[in-house]
Design a protein around this motif. Structure first.
Motif, mmCIF file in Angstrom:
data_model
loop_
_atom_site.group_PDB
_atom_site.id
_atom_site.type_symbol
_atom_site.label_atom_id
_atom_site.label_comp_id
_atom_site.label_asym_id
_atom_site.label_seq_id
_atom_site.Cartn_x
_atom_site.Cartn_y
_atom_site.Cartn_z
ATOM 1 N N SER A 159 -41.149 18.480 0.505
ATOM 2 C CA SER A 159 -39.874 19.153 0.784
ATOM 3 C C SER A 159 -39.670 19.325 2.287
ATOM 4 O O SER A 159 -38.550 19.145 2.800
ATOM 5 C CB SER A 159 -39.836 20.517 0.089
ATOM 6 N N ARG A 160 -40.750 19.656 2.995
ATOM 7 C CA ARG A 160 -40.650 19.835 4.450
ATOM 8 C C ARG A 160 -40.271 18.529 5.142
ATOM 9 O O ARG A 160 -39.348 18.500 5.968
ATOM 10 C CB ARG A 160 -41.990 20.353 4.986
ATOM 11 N N ARG A 178 -40.684 13.573 -4.825
ATOM 12 C CA ARG A 178 -40.467 14.963 -5.239
ATOM 13 C C ARG A 178 -40.409 15.069 -6.763
ATOM 14 O O ARG A 178 -40.890 16.039 -7.350
ATOM 15 C CB ARG A 178 -39.178 15.503 -4.624
ATOM 16 N N ARG A 191 -45.805 19.438 -3.239
ATOM 17 C CA ARG A 191 -44.357 19.668 -3.255
ATOM 18 C C ARG A 191 -43.850 20.248 -1.938
ATOM 19 O O ARG A 191 -42.808 19.833 -1.427
ATOM 20 C CB ARG A 191 -44.003 20.599 -4.420
ATOM 21 N N HIS A 192 -44.590 21.222 -1.390
ATOM 22 C CA HIS A 192 -44.129 21.868 -0.152
ATOM 23 C C HIS A 192 -44.074 20.860 0.993
ATOM 24 O O HIS A 192 -43.093 20.816 1.763
ATOM 25 C CB HIS A 192 -45.052 23.034 0.204
ATOM 26 N N GLU A 193 -45.112 20.045 1.115
ATOM 27 C CA GLU A 193 -45.152 19.057 2.193
ATOM 28 C C GLU A 193 -44.020 18.044 2.059
ATOM 29 O O GLU A 193 -43.363 17.688 3.045
ATOM 30 C CB GLU A 193 -46.497 18.338 2.197
ATOM 31 N N ARG A 204 -49.314 20.143 -5.860
ATOM 32 C CA ARG A 204 -49.762 20.761 -4.608
ATOM 33 C C ARG A 204 -49.100 20.130 -3.384
ATOM 34 O O ARG A 204 -49.174 20.676 -2.275
ATOM 35 C CB ARG A 204 -51.278 20.643 -4.489
#
Length: 383
Positions: free
Chosen positions: A254-255, A237, A250-252, A248
């Motif tokens: 974090s999930r 992260r 970051r969302h994955e 791009r």
């Protein structure tokens, strides 16, 4: 006979030596292949810093520019921005402190001892990190011990700063996929968890308590993943936040990181289940009908976990959602059957096995994207 025995002994030693050398060669080749990106970064950083200090700043033999970049980007633990900044700051402060004290005290053995002692005191005051303290003390001592630079008293401090800043820029801008380490570790965890459940299924099918103990040993071996993954996600992260090429993801990240608690709980529940299964089979406490119902159910859990592993490894968001949806369907089908009476499982120990599966399946469903209420919904009510 003695000659034959001696020849056989020597042949056995030679075979073991060859096997050892072959294993070392394979591990060395794998380690080298995996280290090639870092070797490239270290080479670029050291040579680039040397060139900048030499060609642009006009310094003569700016060795501290190369060494500070090399040390900052070096091997060891994962090269994160924090670690690189820590080492870089230690190198720069060490050289600057050594330059300053040498300017006041001169050069010599006692000056080197005094500089190193004072540098380590300052380092421990500023930061608790071992790497920071070591680099600050070492660099300051080297400045005092090496010949005086022809470029002025603080030229080496500028060289060290040049190498450190270049190392930080390389870490931030170097194209890399921050998902590789945490996704690889999570995939390995799920793969091993799937293998544990299929071995539990075989143990129930064959009424083999030794197979259940083997599954328990494999389940306990997953602890190394549970210990390393939180740090791997933090590092990933961090890189994804700072690196333009990694944002791009970051969302994955974090999930997956937010769901790690459910992966952790499911793994620990799997360990408890395997330990209880070994005890139940050792005591012959599972009826034939119960075994016939439970074995395919455990196989279905294994297949669902394997589907989740495919989801984690899938590079595209669409592919991840596709496999997650399939895993949820598989797990919900298993959850709907987790009633000891419906499965024909009798006895306190046998029923306990089915009850231990329920929280594990709920955690797996939450790891696959369901919230708690949705995860417990398919479970049959127990009277």
């Amino acid at each position: 006979m003695s000659w034959n025995t001696s020849d056989m002994s020597q042949a056995g030693i030679a075979q073991r030596a060859w096997k050892f050398l072959s294993q070392r060669n394979r591990s060395g080749l794998v380690r080298t292949r995996n280290s090639l990106p870092r070797i490239s970064r270290m080479t670029l950083g050291a040579i680039g810093a040397f060139w900048i200090a030499s060609a642009i700043w006009g310094h003569t033999d700016p060795i501290f520019a190369a060494t500070s970049a090399l040390v900052s980007l070096g091997f060891g633990s994962a090269t994160t921005t924090r670690r690189t900044a820590e080492v870089a700051l230690g190198c720069t402060l060490g050289v600057a402190l050594g330059d300053m004290l040498m300017h006041w005290w001169g050069q010599g053995i006692w000056q080197a001892a005094a500089v190193m002692s004072l540098s380590l005191v300052v380092a421990r005051y500023l930061d608790s990190g071992a790497i920071f303290s070591t680099q600050l003390g070492m660099q300051s001592a080297l400045v005092v011990l090496l010949p005086i630079s022809a470029d002025g008293p603080f030229a080496r401090s500028i060289d060290a700063m040049t190498g450190s800043l270049l190392a930080l820029l390389i870490v931030i801008l170097w194209p890399s996929d921050p998902r590789r380490t945490p996704v690889g570790g999570l995939s390995d965890l799920l793969k091993e968890l799937s293998e544990v459940m299929i071995e539990c299924s075989w143990a129930v099918r064959d009424d083999d308590h030794r197979a259940a103990f083997h599954a328990l040993i494999k389940a306990r071996a997953t602890q190394r993943h549970l210990d390393s993954l939180p740090g791997a996600f933090r590092t990933a992260r961090e890189v994804a936040t700072l690196s333009p090429t990694g944002r791009r993801h970051r969302h994955e990240l974090s999930r997956l990181s937010s769901r790690f608690e459910h992966f952790d709980r499911a793994t620990r529940n799997c360990r408890v289940f395997a330990r209880r299964l070994a005890s139940v089979l050792s005591n012959s406490a599972l009826t034939e009908q119960g075994a016939q119902s439970l074995a395919p159910l455990l196989r279905d859990v294994s297949e669902a976990v394997n589907t989740m592993a495919h989801s984690v490894r899938e590079p595209t968001v669409a592919g991840q959602r596709k496999f997650e949806k399939a895993a949820r369907r598989q797990l919900e089908a298993v959850a709907a059957q987790l009633d000891p009476r419906e499965l024909g499982v009798e006895g306190l120990q046998g029923e306990g096995l089915v009850l231990l599966l329920r929280p594990m399946v709920v955690d797996l469903l939450q790891a696959a994207g369901r919230d708690h209420e949705e995860a417990v919904g398919p479970l049959p009510r127990l009277s």
